[in-house]
Design a protein around this motif. Structure first.
Motif, PDB file in Angstrom:
ATOM      1  N   ALA A  62      18.827  43.554  23.625  1.00 29.01           N
ATOM      2  CA  ALA A  62      19.806  42.744  24.347  1.00 29.01           C
ATOM      3  C   ALA A  62      21.052  43.576  24.622  1.00 29.01           C
ATOM      4  N   THR A  63      21.648  43.364  25.803  1.00 25.58           N
ATOM      5  CA  THR A  63      22.818  44.121  26.234  1.00 25.58           C
ATOM      6  C   THR A  63      24.033  43.199  26.274  1.00 25.58           C
ATOM      7  N   PHE A  64      25.168  43.674  25.736  1.00 30.83           N
ATOM      8  CA  PHE A  64      26.357  42.833  25.607  1.00 30.83           C
ATOM      9  C   PHE A  64      27.600  43.569  26.096  1.00 30.83           C
ATOM     10  N   LEU A  65      28.534  42.789  26.603  1.00 31.79           N
ATOM     11  CA  LEU A  65      29.880  43.269  26.885  1.00 31.79           C
ATOM     12  C   LEU A  65      30.864  42.391  26.116  1.00 31.79           C
ATOM     13  N   PRO A  66      31.950  42.973  25.610  1.00 32.60           N
ATOM     14  CA  PRO A  66      32.966  42.126  24.977  1.00 32.60           C
ATOM     15  C   PRO A  66      33.513  41.120  25.981  1.00 32.60           C
ATOM     16  N   ARG A  67      33.656  39.901  25.550  1.00 33.92           N
ATOM     17  CA  ARG A  67      34.179  38.876  26.463  1.00 33.92           C
ATOM     18  C   ARG A  67      35.593  39.226  26.928  1.00 33.92           C
ATOM     19  N   THR A  68      36.353  39.938  26.075  1.00 39.90           N
ATOM     20  CA  THR A  68      37.713  40.291  26.478  1.00 39.90           C
ATOM     21  C   THR A  68      37.712  41.200  27.693  1.00 39.90           C
ATOM     22  N   VAL A  69      36.711  42.094  27.781  1.00 39.68           N
ATOM     23  CA  VAL A  69      36.616  42.990  28.937  1.00 39.68           C
ATOM     24  C   VAL A  69      36.347  42.190  30.202  1.00 39.68           C
ATOM     25  N   VAL A  70      35.328  41.330  30.115  1.00 35.94           N
ATOM     26  CA  VAL A  70      34.957  40.530  31.281  1.00 35.94           C
ATOM     27  C   VAL A  70      36.047  39.521  31.616  1.00 35.94           C
ATOM     28  N   ASP A  71      36.548  38.826  30.566  1.00 35.44           N
ATOM     29  CA  ASP A  71      37.573  37.801  30.804  1.00 35.44           C
ATOM     30  C   ASP A  71      38.844  38.416  31.379  1.00 35.44           C
ATOM     31  N   GLY A  72      39.186  39.645  30.916  1.00 38.53           N
ATOM     32  CA  GLY A  72      40.374  40.297  31.466  1.00 38.53           C
ATOM     33  C   GLY A  72      40.215  40.594  32.943  1.00 38.53           C
ATOM     34  N   LEU A  73      39.043  41.097  33.339  1.00 38.91           N
ATOM     35  CA  LEU A  73      38.794  41.371  34.758  1.00 38.91           C
ATOM     36  C   LEU A  73      38.796  40.084  35.577  1.00 38.91           C
ATOM     37  N   VAL A  74      38.112  39.047  35.041  1.00 44.26           N
ATOM     38  CA  VAL A  74      38.047  37.766  35.764  1.00 44.26           C
ATOM     39  C   VAL A  74      39.437  37.174  35.921  1.00 44.26           C
ATOM     40  N   ALA A  75      40.257  37.277  34.851  1.00 48.69           N
ATOM     41  CA  ALA A  75      41.610  36.710  34.912  1.00 48.69           C
ATOM     42  C   ALA A  75      42.439  37.391  36.001  1.00 48.69           C
ATOM     43  N   VAL A  76      42.339  38.716  36.080  1.00 54.74           N
ATOM     44  CA  VAL A  76      43.098  39.455  37.101  1.00 54.74           C
ATOM     45  C   VAL A  76      42.642  39.047  38.494  1.00 54.74           C
ATOM     46  N   LEU A  77      41.330  39.019  38.699  1.00 54.92           N
ATOM     47  CA  LEU A  77      40.810  38.701  40.031  1.00 54.92           C
ATOM     48  C   LEU A  77      41.117  37.260  40.437  1.00 54.92           C
ATOM     49  N   SER A  78      41.091  36.347  39.458  1.00 51.96           N
ATOM     50  CA  SER A  78      41.405  34.942  39.768  1.00 51.96           C
ATOM     51  C   SER A  78      42.843  34.804  40.252  1.00 51.96           C
ATOM     52  N   ARG A  79      43.745  35.637  39.685  1.00 57.77           N
ATOM     53  CA  ARG A  79      45.155  35.554  40.090  1.00 57.77           C
ATOM     54  C   ARG A  79      45.360  35.936  41.546  1.00 57.77           C
ATOM     55  N   VAL A  80      44.471  36.758  42.074  1.00 54.87           N
ATOM     56  CA  VAL A  80      44.657  37.229  43.451  1.00 54.87           C
ATOM     57  C   VAL A  80      43.639  36.588  44.399  1.00 54.87           C
ATOM     58  N   GLY A  81      42.923  35.562  43.948  1.00 54.63           N
ATOM     59  CA  GLY A  81      42.005  34.828  44.818  1.00 54.63           C
ATOM     60  C   GLY A  81      40.723  35.557  45.144  1.00 54.63           C
ATOM     61  N   LEU A  82      40.266  36.418  44.230  1.00 54.10           N
ATOM     62  CA  LEU A  82      39.022  37.151  44.444  1.00 54.10           C
ATOM     63  C   LEU A  82      37.934  36.626  43.514  1.00 54.10           C
ATOM     64  N   GLU A  83      36.710  36.544  44.027  1.00 55.35           N
ATOM     65  CA  GLU A  83      35.560  36.137  43.222  1.00 55.35           C
ATOM     66  C   GLU A  83      34.696  37.370  42.950  1.00 55.35           C
ATOM     67  N   MET A  84      34.443  37.640  41.671  1.00 56.45           N
ATOM     68  CA  MET A  84      33.629  38.799  41.311  1.00 56.45           C
ATOM     69  C   MET A  84      32.157  38.470  41.549  1.00 56.45           C
ATOM     70  N   THR A  85      31.520  39.265  42.393  1.00 56.48           N
ATOM     71  CA  THR A  85      30.104  39.025  42.697  1.00 56.48           C
ATOM     72  C   THR A  85      29.191  40.083  42.102  1.00 56.48           C
ATOM     73  N   SER A  86      29.772  41.204  41.679  1.00 60.06           N
ATOM     74  CA  SER A  86      28.953  42.261  41.091  1.00 60.06           C
ATOM     75  C   SER A  86      29.774  43.006  40.054  1.00 60.06           C
ATOM     76  N   LEU A  87      29.143  43.278  38.915  1.00 59.16           N
ATOM     77  CA  LEU A  87      29.789  44.040  37.861  1.00 59.16           C
ATOM     78  C   LEU A  87      28.874  45.189  37.472  1.00 59.16           C
ATOM     79  N   THR A  88      29.428  46.398  37.475  1.00 59.58           N
ATOM     80  CA  THR A  88      28.674  47.539  36.971  1.00 59.58           C
ATOM     81  C   THR A  88      29.498  48.203  35.886  1.00 59.58           C
ATOM     82  N   LEU A  89      28.949  49.199  35.273  1.00 59.65           N
ATOM     83  CA  LEU A  89      29.645  49.931  34.227  1.00 59.65           C
ATOM     84  C   LEU A  89      30.117  51.258  34.801  1.00 59.65           C
ATOM     85  N   GLU A  90      31.309  51.665  34.431  1.00 61.09           N
ATOM     86  CA  GLU A  90      31.918  52.840  35.057  1.00 61.09           C
ATOM     87  C   GLU A  90      31.043  54.097  35.000  1.00 61.09           C
ATOM     88  N   PRO A  91      30.434  54.427  33.875  1.00 64.88           N
ATOM     89  CA  PRO A  91      29.595  55.639  33.881  1.00 64.88           C
ATOM     90  C   PRO A  91      28.362  55.487  34.763  1.00 64.88           C
TER      91      PRO A  91
END
Length: 700
Positions: free
Chosen positions: A166-195
């Motif tokens: 099973a593959t996991f991401l910390p909720r703080t990482v995802v929630d932080g990104l979602v919180a930022v995008l929600s503030r500017v009216g953006l909906e995240m449709t795809s998430l990848t990992l930087e490397p």
């Protein structure tokens, strides 16, 4: 194909691209924009100040919207490579009796394994309070009755087991990104990992057959990805990058962080640097002086990156490719080549200008543009984690999917435990019946009720954006309940005659040696003894008569002896053994067979004397058996503890009684007379003797 808005939210800079895929020419950048955070709002790729990061994102978004004259509502982003965690877990399900494993059973078992993996992750995590979000899983192996098989569905058995990764991401990482995008009216449709994103752009598919190390050096972290045999096979991270160099400069010259960052960047373009310290003093230094100051920290970064590469790769790679703004740090590529022991020309910096299939806006240059381009490629190719929201019992749930998400995964993401997918089996009743373990199962629980958009659904149903899930947990089954009368075998009472008295012979049930009533309820853990009314042994047990051989202990002339008394069993006057079946109307006599004194065949012992130096045994004259000092008859039964004495004389012999046993010389001297002594004392014919006396009888 629709254009993709790719956004790289870095520790120091935010860069946005709008890209489109052209079937003939590869990928085209339609527009780009970048800006820096006004202050340190992110650390090591993690959002710390949502408002400040949102300001930078909205600036990039507005610039792109102005360039393209279209509103941007959806975005593809990347999470820091250090955040990805994987766990392998095994779940097992047991049944008392063989069952057929259906698809729903297997899926529930897989979900249980994912839940266990999450628990393992929380246990092993440095921060126990950290919460993680499952972004996908894959079964590794399956077993039925301990034998590994390719599929459990349709198999029959009592024990099923699955292993998943099973593959996991910390909720703080995802929630932080979602919180930022929600503030500017953006909906995240795809998430990848930087490397992963960086690898998509920096290393073409046809080069991944080589053993290459891609290092994305940012401000807070250096992400590492390794290729071999045509694919990326390992990812790693070093929590040290460009900011460590900036902080070394700031500490030495007492600079504000922004000023220190500018000094670091000017090292690549200026021979002499001019700046003011925090107290306002003007400083002018040569480039070589600053490089000397940062040499140790750059060496430390190189050592850490080299160590992680070797740890992941187990050998020196063929080449190292650097990307990210931190890759421009002076001396870094040279030190990496030195610490890895490879030629300097095998460590290089990848830039956008060398990417053959990337077209469009030419202002996007340098190694820092590789990761946002990779984010765009991942979104256009659908290789990122698709993101959307559904509702579970009215609450919004964020869904990431490595593959197509199912209802089961949505329930798991909503915090609903897998064990509630199916009603719990009623508790079984376990007890001992005449030392044999018995189990009575509870009733099966009812399956959970699942509705998707008001229609009945199953756990494996695929979801789409906006689906509304209603989940009602399964009802548990009823616990097993039973009374003695429900399990007692059919039997009728028998009237018999027991040692002259009429008795009723019925079955009996005992719980912990206490008599139970047939209407009593059986409780878990009972130790039950059931005595049927069949043979003589059970009749004796019911009547309280112990058929075990009885031992008695007696003493004979002071010596202890043990005897075992047996039992006589008579049915209608005939001797039988304890297995004899009792029938109604039988007359039964049971008694202990006694042993009489006569059966012991006791004999008195002779009295020993010494006569003229010779051993002489004076035989018993009769047999007298005494008990408590009184003679008893031989038909007297033995009694436990009886002390018997056997004597052969009513009175002690006198000297005359012994003379017939004395051998005198055949010829006597004339005038010789008989001289007698006992124990050296002259004796008479009437002298009373005692055992062991020394007697002399001679003629003189």
């Amino acid at each position: 194909m629709e254009p993709i808005f790719a956004l790289d939210i870095g520790t120091r800079m935010v860069m946005g691209l709008v890209m489109i895929k052209n079937e003939d020419q590869g990928y085209e950048i339609l527009a780009s924009a970048r800006t820096e955070h006004r202050q340190r709002a992110m650390y090591d790729g993690q959002v710390h100040d949502v408002e400040e990061v949102a300001r930078a994102v909205i600036r990039v978004k507005e610039i792109l919207e102005k360039k393209l004259n279209v509103p941007l509502k959806q975005v593809a982003v990347a999470a820091a490579g250090r955040a990805l965690r994987t766990e392998v877990a095994v779940a097992e399900h047991k049944e008392l009796l063989p069952v057929r494993w259906e698809r729903e059973d297997v899926l529930a078992l897989e979900m249980e394994a994912v839940h266990l993996a999450l628990r393992q992750l929380k246990t092993s995590a440095d921060d126990a309070s950290q919460s993680y979000h499952c972004v996908g899983y894959n079964p590794i192996a399956r077993w039925n009755e301990g034998e590994e098989i390719s599929s459990l569905i349709g198999q029959r058995g009592k024990v099923a087991k699955v292993s998943v990764i099973a593959t996991f991401l910390p909720r703080t990482v995802v929630d932080g990104l979602v919180a930022v995008l929600s503030r500017v009216g953006l909906e995240m449709t795809s998430l990848t990992l930087e490397p992963i994103a960086a690898g998509q752009a920096a290393i073409p598919v046809n080069m991944r057959r080589l053993n290459l190390a891609l290092v994305d050096i940012g401000a807070g972290t250096a992400d590492i990805a390794l290729t071999r045999n045509g694919s990326f096979f390992a990812y790693g991270m070093v929590p040290m990058a460009g900011d460590a160099v900036t902080e070394e400069i700031c500490a030495h010259y007492l600079l504000d962080f922004k000023v220190g960052e500018k000094v670091k960047r000017d090292l690549n373009t200026k021979a002499e640097l001019n700046f003011k310290d925090f107290l306002g003093a003007k400083v002018v230094v040569k480039k070589e002086e600053v490089i000397k100051i940062i040499q140790s920290v750059v060496g430390k970064i190189a050592e850490n990156i080299s160590g992680e590469i070797m740890n992941l790769n187990n050998e020196v790679p063929q080449a190292v490719i650097l990307i990210g703004g931190g890759s421009l740090t002076p001396m870094l590529s040279e030190m990496l080549a030195e610490t890895l022991g490879i030629p300097q020309n095998r460590v290089g910096i990848q830039v956008r200008e060398r990417l053959s299939e990337i077209y469009g806006e030419k202002s996007i240059k340098g190694p820092e543009s590789i990761t946002p381009i990779g984010i765009g490629i991942a979104a256009l190719e659908g290789s990122g984690l698709q993101y959307y929201t559904v509702r579970v019992n009215g609450a919004r749930v964020s869904i990431f999917e490595l593959q197509l998400a199912t209802v089961a995964e949505a329930l798991l993401a909503a915090g609903i435990l897998p064990r509630s997918f199916f009603g719990k089996l009623g508790t079984a009743l376990t007890f001992e019946w005449n030392h044999e373990m018995r189990v009575i199962k509870g009733t099966m629980g009812s399956a959970a009720q699942l509705l998707v958009n008001d229609k009945p659904s199953k756990l494996d149903q695929a979801l789409k954006v906006g689906d509304d899930i209603v989940f009602v947990p399964g009802e548990p089954g009823e616990d097993a309940q039973v009374c003695f009368k429900d399990i007692l075998p059919p039997a009728e009472s028998k009237w018999i005659v027991w040692n002259g008295n009429q008795k009723e012979f019925s079955p009996q049930v005992f719980v912990n040696q206490e008599l139970a009533c047939e209407t009593d309820e059986i409780l878990d853990g009972y130790k039950i003894t059931y005595l049927p009314n069949d043979n003589l042994e059970n009749l004796c047990n019911q009547m309280g008569y112990d058929l075990q051989k009885k031992e008695i202990e007696i003493y004979i002339n002071g010596e202890k002896q043990i005897f075992k008394l047996t039992h006589e069993l008579l049915v209608n006057g005939c001797g039988v053994d304890s297995s004899h079946i009792v029938r109604a109307g039988d007359s039964i006599e049971v008694r202990l067979r006694q042993i009489t004194v006569g059966e012991l065949k006791l004999e008195a012992k002779p009295i020993t004397f010494s006569v003229n130096g010779m051993h002489l045994e004076y035989p018993p004259q009769e047999k007298i058996i005494l008990f408590h000092g009184r003679p008893i008859l031989e038909d007297q039964p033995l009694i436990d503890g009886m002390d018997l004495r056997v004597e052969g004389y009513k009175k002690m012999p006198i000297l005359t009684d012994l003379l017939p046993y004395v051998k005198f010389p055949d010829e006597l001297l004339p005038g010789a007379s008989l001289k007698l002594s006992v124990n050296g004392i002259p004796a008479e014919f009437t002298t009373v003797l005692h055992p062991g006396d020394r007697i002399l009888a001679t003629f003189e």
